[in-house]
Design a protein around this motif. Structure first.
Motif, short mmCIF file in Angstrom:
data_model
loop_
_atom_site.label_atom_id
_atom_site.label_comp_id
_atom_site.label_asym_id
_atom_site.label_seq_id
_atom_site.Cartn_x
_atom_site.Cartn_y
_atom_site.Cartn_z
N ALA A 103 0.97 -4.43 -1.65
CA ALA A 103 2.25 -3.69 -1.78
C ALA A 103 2.86 -3.45 -0.45
O ALA A 103 4.01 -3.49 -0.14
N SER A 104 1.96 -3.30 0.60
CA SER A 104 2.46 -2.95 1.87
C SER A 104 2.72 -3.85 2.99
O SER A 104 3.34 -3.86 4.07
N ARG A 109 5.35 -8.02 -0.32
CA ARG A 109 5.92 -6.58 -1.10
C ARG A 109 6.82 -7.11 -2.13
O ARG A 109 6.83 -6.82 -3.22
N LEU A 113 6.40 -6.78 -6.30
CA LEU A 113 7.63 -5.71 -7.17
C LEU A 113 8.14 -6.80 -8.28
O LEU A 113 8.28 -6.40 -9.37
N LEU A 148 4.59 1.10 -1.08
CA LEU A 148 6.11 0.41 -1.35
C LEU A 148 7.05 1.09 -0.68
O LEU A 148 7.78 0.45 -0.33
N VAL A 158 13.14 -1.94 -4.10
CA VAL A 158 11.91 -1.09 -4.54
C VAL A 158 12.46 0.34 -5.02
O VAL A 158 12.12 0.59 -6.20
#
Length: 309
Positions: A103-104, A109, A113, A148, A158
């Motif tokens: 996620a990071s 990322r 998502l 996120l 996001v």
């Protein structure tokens, strides 16, 4: 897969001390086998800080994300009634730690998502048990969502995703009932959502939404004596709300007293913090008792928001 299966050349994906990421390939292989998965999860989650490009390898290696999702889904039956053991919680939190790394990372990322993976974590955030295994599970799940929003992204993808999937009510409930750490991460997530114009406009679109958020912030600041780190997130939420002309009108009525006097109510850790003093001064300035902002209609459905108010 077409993306290069094993994540591409490991040569330039080294960790600290020049150890190549290919050393982790056997562990990643072991994730696919349920018999060796537990140990592989433990080892990989220990290594995740060392290899900054672990995320693309996890994402593009065959079957890895599916194995991590399998770990997550396998504990759904333990959520209600609450039967999650410390051991099971620790194991799924290792899987969540690897998802947090996906996620990071800048290269994964958006893919993370697009695959809607955060939705798999929402049942964890929706648990009520205050037993330690559940508290740990909620905290680790919040960490994935926090990752996120942590990185300043130029697009609002996001935030839009989190708003559409109703993350705010989940965060607010944890802010009301969670322990100090989950409460802090949940408030940080709300703060980051507000920092984006999409998020600010969403919360200030109706009086109902605005009131729900400010009621929780108000309770935290007046009832719970939040520690400095949490208090800073709360203050920044109010400061950001004061950027919206319609919310500004409402805040003139409902800002907690303790924020109106430059922070003199707070202990020295907050009172003497230059940043906090600046935020509180800006908040006062934004709410300046001068004339209301031009064109600042009251929030829809606001009590007493009829004509001539």
């Amino acid at each position: 897969g077409p993306q290069g299966g094993g994540g591409g050349g490991g040569g330039d994906m080294g960790g600290r001390g020049g150890v190549g990421i290919e050393n982790l390939y056997p562990l990643i292989e072991n994730l696919r086998n349920p018999a060796t998965r537990d140990v592989a999860l433990q080892e990989l989650s220990k290594e995740r800080e060392t290899y900054e490009d672990l995320a693309p390898v996890l994402w593009y290696s065959s079957g890895t994300i599916a194995a991590l999702l399998q770990e997550i889904i396998s504990i759904y039956p333990m959520l209600t009634p609450p039967t999650l053991t410390a051991l099971a919680s620790s194991r799924v939190c290792n899987a969540l730690a690897l998802l947090q790394c996906v996620a990071s990372h800048r290269d994964t990322r958006a893919l993370f998502l697009k695959a809607h993976i955060p939705l798999y974590l929402y049942p964890f955030l929706n648990t009520f048990s205050d037993q330690r295994p559940f508290e740990y599970l909620r905290l680790t799940s919040l960490g994935v969502i926090g990752a996120l929003v942590k990185v300043k992204v130029d697009d609002s993808d996001v935030v839009s995703f989190l708003l559409q999937t109703e993350i705010i009510p989940l965060c607010l409930r944890i802010m009301e009932t969670g322990g100090e750490l989950p409460m802090t991460v949940a408030t940080f997530i709300v703060e980051k959502i507000l920092a984006d114009d999409t998020g600010l406009n969403y919360v200030c679109k109706t009086y109902d939404r605005f009131a729900t958020v400010t009621r929780v912030l108000d309770d935290m600041i007046t009832e719970k004596s939040p520690p400095p780190r949490l208090l800073k997130h709360i203050i920044r939420c109010y400061l950001r709300l004061s950027d919206n002309p319609r919310a500004r009108e409402a805040l003139r009525q409902c800002l907690p007293e303790v924020l109106r006097d430059g922070g003199s109510h707070f202990g020295p850790a907050i009172r003497d913090d230059q940043n906090v003093r600046r935020w509180l001064a800006t908040l006062q300035h934004n709410l300046g008792e001068g004339s209301p902002a031009v064109g600042a209609a009251p929030l829809p459905d606001m009590p007493g928001a009829g004509p001539g108010h």
